[in-house]
Design a protein around this motif. Structure first.
Motif, PDB file in Angstrom:
ATOM      1  N   ASP A  52       0.835  -1.212   0.000  1.00 26.73           N
ATOM      2  CA  ASP A  52       0.000   0.000   0.000  1.00 26.73           C
ATOM      3  C   ASP A  52       0.863   1.253   0.000  1.00 26.73           C
ATOM      4  O   ASP A  52       0.534   2.254  -0.655  1.00 26.73           O
ATOM      5  CB  ASP A  52      -0.915   0.025   1.232  1.00 26.73           C
ATOM      6  N   THR A  53       1.972   1.222   0.741  1.00 26.40           N
ATOM      7  CA  THR A  53       2.831   2.410   0.824  1.00 26.40           C
ATOM      8  C   THR A  53       3.574   2.665  -0.487  1.00 26.40           C
ATOM      9  O   THR A  53       4.028   3.778  -0.741  1.00 26.40           O
ATOM     10  CB  THR A  53       3.884   2.281   1.955  1.00 26.40           C
ATOM     11  N   LEU A  54       3.696   1.629  -1.306  1.00 26.72           N
ATOM     12  CA  LEU A  54       4.367   1.781  -2.602  1.00 26.72           C
ATOM     13  C   LEU A  54       3.400   2.238  -3.693  1.00 26.72           C
ATOM     14  O   LEU A  54       3.814   2.578  -4.794  1.00 26.72           O
ATOM     15  CB  LEU A  54       5.012   0.454  -3.016  1.00 26.72           C
ATOM     16  N   GLN A  55       2.110   2.232  -3.343  1.00 25.54           N
ATOM     17  CA  GLN A  55       1.098   2.636  -4.327  1.00 25.54           C
ATOM     18  C   GLN A  55       0.425   3.964  -3.984  1.00 25.54           C
ATOM     19  O   GLN A  55      -0.357   4.486  -4.766  1.00 25.54           O
ATOM     20  CB  GLN A  55       0.015   1.551  -4.419  1.00 25.54           C
ATOM     21  N   GLY A  56       0.715   4.507  -2.805  1.00 23.80           N
ATOM     22  CA  GLY A  56       0.077   5.763  -2.420  1.00 23.80           C
ATOM     23  C   GLY A  56       0.186   5.981  -0.933  1.00 23.80           C
ATOM     24  O   GLY A  56       0.962   5.325  -0.237  1.00 23.80           O
ATOM     25  N   GLU A  57      -0.579   6.915  -0.431  1.00 16.84           N
ATOM     26  CA  GLU A  57      -0.525   7.263   0.984  1.00 16.84           C
ATOM     27  C   GLU A  57      -1.061   6.126   1.861  1.00 16.84           C
ATOM     28  O   GLU A  57      -2.145   5.602   1.608  1.00 16.84           O
ATOM     29  CB  GLU A  57      -1.362   8.528   1.235  1.00 16.84           C
ATOM     30  N   SER A  58      -0.305   5.769   2.868  1.00 20.66           N
ATOM     31  CA  SER A  58      -0.758   4.779   3.856  1.00 20.66           C
ATOM     32  C   SER A  58       0.019   5.030   5.148  1.00 20.66           C
ATOM     33  O   SER A  58       0.864   4.237   5.545  1.00 20.66           O
ATOM     34  CB  SER A  58      -0.525   3.361   3.333  1.00 20.66           C
ATOM     35  N   PRO A  59      -0.275   6.170   5.806  1.00 20.01           N
ATOM     36  CA  PRO A  59       0.552   6.630   6.928  1.00 20.01           C
ATOM     37  C   PRO A  59       0.575   5.696   8.136  1.00 20.01           C
ATOM     38  O   PRO A  59       1.519   5.719   8.918  1.00 20.01           O
ATOM     39  CB  PRO A  59      -0.060   7.990   7.295  1.00 20.01           C
ATOM     40  N   GLU A  60      -0.464   4.859   8.283  1.00 22.02           N
ATOM     41  CA  GLU A  60      -0.522   3.983   9.454  1.00 22.02           C
ATOM     42  C   GLU A  60       0.131   2.623   9.200  1.00 22.02           C
ATOM     43  O   GLU A  60       0.264   1.819  10.134  1.00 22.02           O
ATOM     44  CB  GLU A  60      -1.992   3.750   9.868  1.00 22.02           C
ATOM     45  N   ALA A  61       0.539   2.371   7.971  1.00 25.45           N
ATOM     46  CA  ALA A  61       1.016   1.025   7.602  1.00 25.45           C
ATOM     47  C   ALA A  61       2.179   0.570   8.464  1.00 25.45           C
ATOM     48  O   ALA A  61       2.211  -0.575   8.936  1.00 25.45           O
ATOM     49  CB  ALA A  61       1.391   0.986   6.128  1.00 25.45           C
ATOM     50  N   VAL A  62       3.138   1.435   8.695  1.00 25.60           N
ATOM     51  CA  VAL A  62       4.329   1.022   9.444  1.00 25.60           C
ATOM     52  C   VAL A  62       3.964   0.647  10.881  1.00 25.60           C
ATOM     53  O   VAL A  62       4.509  -0.303  11.443  1.00 25.60           O
ATOM     54  CB  VAL A  62       5.427   2.113   9.391  1.00 25.60           C
ATOM     55  N   LEU A  63       3.008   1.353  11.462  1.00 23.32           N
ATOM     56  CA  LEU A  63       2.547   1.027  12.810  1.00 23.32           C
ATOM     57  C   LEU A  63       1.777  -0.291  12.798  1.00 23.32           C
ATOM     58  O   LEU A  63       1.913  -1.118  13.712  1.00 23.32           O
ATOM     59  CB  LEU A  63       1.657   2.138  13.363  1.00 23.32           C
ATOM     60  N   ASP A  64       0.967  -0.478  11.762  1.00 19.71           N
ATOM     61  CA  ASP A  64       0.171  -1.705  11.651  1.00 19.71           C
ATOM     62  C   ASP A  64       1.071  -2.939  11.593  1.00 19.71           C
ATOM     63  O   ASP A  64       0.806  -3.957  12.255  1.00 19.71           O
ATOM     64  CB  ASP A  64      -0.726  -1.657  10.405  1.00 19.71           C
ATOM     65  N   VAL A  65       2.135  -2.859  10.788  1.00 17.34           N
ATOM     66  CA  VAL A  65       3.033  -4.015  10.632  1.00 17.34           C
ATOM     67  C   VAL A  65       3.754  -4.299  11.948  1.00 17.34           C
ATOM     68  O   VAL A  65       3.877  -5.448  12.379  1.00 17.34           O
ATOM     69  CB  VAL A  65       4.028  -3.778   9.477  1.00 17.34           C
ATOM     70  N   SER A  66       4.219  -3.250  12.599  1.00 18.18           N
ATOM     71  CA  SER A  66       4.890  -3.408  13.885  1.00 18.18           C
ATOM     72  C   SER A  66       3.963  -4.063  14.904  1.00 18.18           C
ATOM     73  O   SER A  66       4.345  -5.025  15.600  1.00 18.18           O
ATOM     74  CB  SER A  66       5.353  -2.039  14.403  1.00 18.18           C
ATOM     75  N   ARG A  67       2.742  -3.573  14.981  1.00 17.74           N
ATOM     76  CA  ARG A  67       1.783  -4.099  15.963  1.00 17.74           C
ATOM     77  C   ARG A  67       1.325  -5.510  15.617  1.00 17.74           C
ATOM     78  O   ARG A  67       1.095  -6.337  16.509  1.00 17.74           O
ATOM     79  CB  ARG A  67       0.582  -3.152  16.059  1.00 17.74           C
ATOM     80  N   THR A  68       1.197  -5.793  14.321  1.00 15.96           N
ATOM     81  CA  THR A  68       0.800  -7.143  13.892  1.00 15.96           C
ATOM     82  C   THR A  68       1.831  -8.172  14.334  1.00 15.96           C
ATOM     83  O   THR A  68       1.489  -9.251  14.832  1.00 15.96           O
ATOM     84  CB  THR A  68       0.617  -7.188  12.364  1.00 15.96           C
ATOM     85  N   SER A  69       3.104  -7.837  14.169  1.00 16.79           N
ATOM     86  CA  SER A  69       4.165  -8.765  14.561  1.00 16.79           C
ATOM     87  C   SER A  69       4.152  -8.986  16.075  1.00 16.79           C
ATOM     88  O   SER A  69       4.233 -10.122  16.552  1.00 16.79           O
ATOM     89  CB  SER A  69       5.521  -8.225  14.112  1.00 16.79           C
ATOM     90  N   ARG A  70       4.014  -7.922  16.826  1.00 16.92           N
ATOM     91  CA  ARG A  70       3.958  -8.048  18.294  1.00 16.92           C
ATOM     92  C   ARG A  70       2.724  -8.847  18.728  1.00 16.92           C
ATOM     93  O   ARG A  70       2.784  -9.663  19.644  1.00 16.92           O
ATOM     94  CB  ARG A  70       3.917  -6.669  18.951  1.00 16.92           C
ATOM     95  N   ALA A  71       1.589  -8.576  18.079  1.00 19.96           N
ATOM     96  CA  ALA A  71       0.341  -9.255  18.443  1.00 19.96           C
ATOM     97  C   ALA A  71       0.438 -10.759  18.189  1.00 19.96           C
ATOM     98  O   ALA A  71      -0.117 -11.565  18.944  1.00 19.96           O
ATOM     99  CB  ALA A  71      -0.835  -8.666  17.666  1.00 19.96           C
ATOM    100  N   GLY A  72       1.135 -11.142  17.129  1.00 21.32           N
ATOM    101  CA  GLY A  72       1.331 -12.567  16.849  1.00 21.32           C
ATOM    102  C   GLY A  72       2.118 -13.248  17.949  1.00 21.32           C
ATOM    103  O   GLY A  72       1.805 -14.369  18.365  1.00 21.32           O
ATOM    104  N   VAL A  73       3.153 -12.559  18.436  1.00 23.48           N
ATOM    105  CA  VAL A  73       3.951 -13.098  19.543  1.00 23.48           C
ATOM    106  C   VAL A  73       3.082 -13.222  20.792  1.00 23.48           C
ATOM    107  O   VAL A  73       3.107 -14.239  21.495  1.00 23.48           O
ATOM    108  CB  VAL A  73       5.182 -12.201  19.816  1.00 23.48           C
ATOM    109  N   ARG A  74       2.289 -12.189  21.042  1.00 26.98           N
ATOM    110  CA  ARG A  74       1.410 -12.197  22.220  1.00 26.98           C
ATOM    111  C   ARG A  74       0.438 -13.384  22.141  1.00 26.98           C
ATOM    112  O   ARG A  74       0.226 -14.096  23.120  1.00 26.98           O
ATOM    113  CB  ARG A  74       0.648 -10.875  22.303  1.00 26.98           C
ATOM    114  N   ALA A  75      -0.136 -13.590  20.967  1.00 23.73           N
ATOM    115  CA  ALA A  75      -1.097 -14.691  20.785  1.00 23.73           C
ATOM    116  C   ALA A  75      -0.426 -16.053  20.996  1.00 23.73           C
ATOM    117  O   ALA A  75      -1.020 -16.966  21.562  1.00 23.73           O
ATOM    118  CB  ALA A  75      -1.723 -14.613  19.390  1.00 23.73           C
ATOM    119  N   PHE A  76       0.811 -16.159  20.539  1.00 26.96           N
ATOM    120  CA  PHE A  76       1.547 -17.423  20.688  1.00 26.96           C
ATOM    121  C   PHE A  76       1.820 -17.710  22.166  1.00 26.96           C
ATOM    122  O   PHE A  76       1.669 -18.844  22.631  1.00 26.96           O
ATOM    123  CB  PHE A  76       2.866 -17.336  19.906  1.00 26.96           C
TER     124      PHE A  76
END
Length: 202
Positions: free
Chosen positions: A106-130
C-alpha cells in the motif's frame, strides 16, 4: 519502561517513507517462516508468491525507479490468504504475513501513513497470541506479566528496536542488504519457529 513503546512508535512515524518501508520489509521477512510452516502443515497457501513479492519490494527499495506493477502484485498476494473462516492458529499467523506485506505494498502505491505502525503491531500481536496459546489458562493480570517478561516478547522488542536503529541511518544498497539479513533472522520467525529450507531461501 512504560513510555518506551510511545517513543518507539513516534520514532517510526517520523522516519522518511523509504526507511519505514525498509523497516516493514524486514519485519515481513521475519514473518515468512510462519507462512511457510502453515503451507507445509495445511497444504494450503503459496509461499513462493509471498517470497517473490517481497523480493520485488527489496528491488524497488534498492532501485527506486525500478518499474514494478505493485497493484498486480497486491492482487497476487490477496490470493495467498488462508481460507476465510480458518481460525486455526497457524492460519492466523500466515494471514499476519500476507496482511503485513499487503500493508507494505500500500505504501508503494500511495498514501498509507498507518502502515508502518500496523506491521509493527501485527508482529507483536502474533507473539502475544503465541504466548497466550502456550501458557494455557491463567488470569489476565498474571498473563500480562508473563507476556511482558517472556523471552519471545523480549526478543521481539529487541528485534524491532534493532531494525529501527538500522533504518534510522542513511539507507543505500549496502545498508539495505544488512537490513534484509537482519530481517531474515537466520530463518527464525518472530515466534521462534523455522523451516530448514526457509533458512536458505532466496
Amino acid at each position: 519502561m512504560v513510555a518506551k513503546p510511545q517513543g518507539f512508535y513516534q520514532r517510526l512515524q517520523l522516519l522518511p517513507l523509504p526507511a519505514q518501508q525498509a523497516f516493514m520489509a524486514a519485519l515481513c521477512e521475519r514473518l515468512l517462516p510462519n507462512y511457510a510452516l502453515y503451507e507445509q502443515t495445511s497444504g494450503h497457501g503459496d509461499g513462493h508468491t509471498l517470497r517473490t513479492v517481497l523480493n520485488l519490494v527489496w528491488e524497488r527499495l534498492s532501485v527506486p525507479n525500478a518499474s514494478i506493477d505493485f497493484a498486480r502484485q497486491a492482487e497476487k498476494l490477496a490470493e495467498c490468504e488462508p481460507p476465510e473462516g480458518d481460525e486455526r492458529f497457524g492460519a492466523r499467523r500466515a494471514l499476519d504475513a500476507v496482511v503485513s506485506i499487503s500493508a507494505l505494498l500500500d505504501t508503494l502505491q500511495g498514501e498509507s501513513p498507518e502502515a508502518v505502525l500496523d506491521v509493527s503491531r501485527t508482529s507483536r500481536a502474533g507473539v502475544r497470541a503465541f504466548i497466550e496459546l502456550t501458557e494455557g489458562e491463567v488470569d489476565a493480570q498474571a498473563l500480562a506479566l508473563i507476556i511482558r517478561d517472556h523471552p519471545l516478547m523480549e526478543d521481539e522488542n529487541d528485534f524491532q528496536d534493532a531494525v529501527l536503529e538500522a533504518v534510522s541511518g542513511p539507507i543505500n544498497k549496502t545498508t539495505l542488504k544488512e537490513i534484509r539479513t537482519l530481517g531474515r533472522n537466520n530463518g527464525i520467525s518472530n515466534l521462534g519457529l523455522t523451516l530448514d529450507e526457509e533458512a536458505g531461501a532466496e
